[in-house]
Enzyme design. Structure first.
Site, PDB file in Angstrom:
ATOM      1  N   TRP A  90       2.192   3.003  -2.478  1.00  0.00           N
ATOM      2  CA  TRP A  90       1.738   3.948  -3.503  1.00  0.00           C
ATOM      3  C   TRP A  90       0.327   4.436  -3.205  1.00  0.00           C
ATOM      4  O   TRP A  90       0.007   5.601  -3.438  1.00  0.00           O
ATOM      5  CB  TRP A  90       1.802   3.295  -4.886  1.00  0.00           C
ATOM      6  CG  TRP A  90       3.166   3.352  -5.502  1.00  0.00           C
ATOM      7  CD1 TRP A  90       4.358   3.531  -4.850  1.00  0.00           C
ATOM      8  CD2 TRP A  90       3.481   3.247  -6.887  1.00  0.00           C
ATOM      9  NE1 TRP A  90       5.393   3.534  -5.746  1.00  0.00           N
ATOM     10  CE2 TRP A  90       4.891   3.357  -7.012  1.00  0.00           C
ATOM     11  CE3 TRP A  90       2.731   3.052  -8.033  1.00  0.00           C
ATOM     12  CZ2 TRP A  90       5.548   3.290  -8.237  1.00  0.00           C
ATOM     13  CZ3 TRP A  90       3.382   2.969  -9.265  1.00  0.00           C
ATOM     14  CH2 TRP A  90       4.766   3.094  -9.366  1.00  0.00           C
ATOM     15  N   LYS A 141       6.352  -0.091 -13.583  1.00  0.00           N
ATOM     16  CA  LYS A 141       7.738  -0.463 -13.344  1.00  0.00           C
ATOM     17  C   LYS A 141       8.184  -1.385 -14.476  1.00  0.00           C
ATOM     18  O   LYS A 141       7.483  -2.335 -14.831  1.00  0.00           O
ATOM     19  CB  LYS A 141       7.865  -1.204 -12.005  1.00  0.00           C
ATOM     20  CG  LYS A 141       9.318  -1.531 -11.625  1.00  0.00           C
ATOM     21  CD  LYS A 141       9.423  -2.750 -10.715  1.00  0.00           C
ATOM     22  CE  LYS A 141       8.736  -2.608  -9.384  1.00  0.00           C
ATOM     23  NZ  LYS A 141       9.603  -2.002  -8.337  1.00  0.00           N
ATOM     24  N   GLY A 172       0.774  -1.236   0.000  1.00  0.00           N
ATOM     25  CA  GLY A 172       0.000   0.000   0.000  1.00  0.00           C
ATOM     26  C   GLY A 172       0.803   1.281   0.000  1.00  0.00           C
ATOM     27  O   GLY A 172       0.238   2.357   0.207  1.00  0.00           O
ATOM     28  N   ASP A 200      -7.058 -11.691  -7.515  1.00  0.00           N
ATOM     29  CA  ASP A 200      -6.271 -11.718  -8.746  1.00  0.00           C
ATOM     30  C   ASP A 200      -7.020 -10.986  -9.851  1.00  0.00           C
ATOM     31  O   ASP A 200      -8.199 -11.269 -10.101  1.00  0.00           O
ATOM     32  CB  ASP A 200      -6.020 -13.175  -9.147  1.00  0.00           C
ATOM     33  CG  ASP A 200      -4.944 -13.320 -10.206  1.00  0.00           C
ATOM     34  OD1 ASP A 200      -4.904 -12.490 -11.132  1.00  0.00           O
ATOM     35  OD2 ASP A 200      -4.142 -14.271 -10.101  1.00  0.00           O
ATOM     36  N   ASP A 223      -4.859  -6.191  -5.270  1.00  0.00           N
ATOM     37  CA  ASP A 223      -3.705  -7.084  -5.165  1.00  0.00           C
ATOM     38  C   ASP A 223      -4.183  -8.447  -4.696  1.00  0.00           C
ATOM     39  O   ASP A 223      -5.183  -8.559  -3.982  1.00  0.00           O
ATOM     40  CB  ASP A 223      -2.673  -6.531  -4.177  1.00  0.00           C
ATOM     41  CG  ASP A 223      -1.278  -7.121  -4.411  1.00  0.00           C
ATOM     42  OD1 ASP A 223      -1.121  -8.350  -4.252  1.00  0.00           O
ATOM     43  OD2 ASP A 223      -0.354  -6.371  -4.740  1.00  0.00           O
ATOM     44  N   ASP A 243       3.390  -0.894  -9.534  1.00  0.00           N
ATOM     45  CA  ASP A 243       4.764  -1.089  -9.051  1.00  0.00           C
ATOM     46  C   ASP A 243       5.041  -2.584  -8.897  1.00  0.00           C
ATOM     47  O   ASP A 243       5.875  -2.993  -8.094  1.00  0.00           O
ATOM     48  CB  ASP A 243       4.950  -0.356  -7.718  1.00  0.00           C
ATOM     49  CG  ASP A 243       6.412  -0.256  -7.304  1.00  0.00           C
ATOM     50  OD1 ASP A 243       7.275  -0.161  -8.196  1.00  0.00           O
ATOM     51  OD2 ASP A 243       6.691  -0.279  -6.088  1.00  0.00           O
TER      52      ASP A 243
END
EC number: 2.1.1.166
Length: 219
Positions: free
Chosen positions: A62, A160, A60, A96, A80, A120
């Site tokens: 971000w 990322k 968490g 998912d 997540d 990320d």
């Protein structure tokens, strides 16, 4: 079970990291918060009232940065597979993103689409460079798929990317859908890491999976 020497070395290095120490003092869940803070300072990508999807959000870091920037007039959805503690003014979805039920939950939380999708995500490293790189690119491509599903025209995608095999192909794919790509290497990124953050701006594609009126569409 006793820790290996390599894991002990990593832990010592981790807790000596100035960004880890700073995160602990300032209440952030991850040193990654400072990566987003630096990108925000340079690019001003998060604004009040935006609709934002944080993919692979746990733990968490971000989400903590984005929530106060967006404010209560916007919408922030963090998703997540891993469990994640609540963040004020954010909707946290555990599951998912390949799961239809999780996609439906995201749709319910962001019925009009997203102005920004950020990720990320990084794979659990196996130590086999070729395998790890392929998994990392897969995760970046997953974030791009989320953009195709929910990003509104003119929206942005922050991901990322680990430089190596597959990165150039990913760059070409982004250039087909976005007008501009900005590359950042925040100070909080470890120097030895090949990670970069790519900010793709001004989405030109059409969100293919958004369910604007409750009906389903398919790719």
């Amino acid at each position: 079970m006793a820790r290996s020497k390599s894991s002990e070395k990593w832990l010592k290095e981790h807790f000596k990291d100035p960004f880890v120490q700073r995160a602990m003092k300032e209440g952030y869940r991850s040193r990654a918060s400072y990566k987003l803070l630096e990108i925000q300072q340079k690019d001003h990508l998060i604004r009040p009232g935006m609709r934002v999807l944080d993919v692979g959000a746990a733990p968490g870091g971000w989400t903590q940065v984005a929530a106060p920037l967006i404010g209560r007039k916007g919408r922030l959805v963090a998703v997540d597979r891993l469990a994640m503690d609540p963040v004020a003014d954010a909707t946290v979805i555990c599951g998912d993103v390949y799961d239809d039920a999780i996609l439906a939950a995201c749709q319910e939380a962001l019925p009009g689409g997203a102005d920004l999708i950020m990720s990320d995500m990084a794979p659990n490293m196996s130590g086999i460079a070729s395998v790890d790189q392929a998994r990392a690119i897969d995760l970046a491509e997953l974030a791009l798929d989320m953009a195709h599903r929910w990003l509104v025209p003119g929206g942005a995608l922050l991901i990322k990317v680990f430089m190596g095999s597959g990165a150039e192909e990913l760059r070409r794919a982004l250039r087909r859908d976005f007008k501009k790509i900005v590359v950042r290497k925040p100070e909080a990124s470890r120097a030895r890491s090949t990670e970069q953050y790519w900010l793709a701006l001004d989405f030109q594609g059409v969100a293919q999976e958004r369910l604007d009126n409750g009906g389903a569409s398919s790719l």
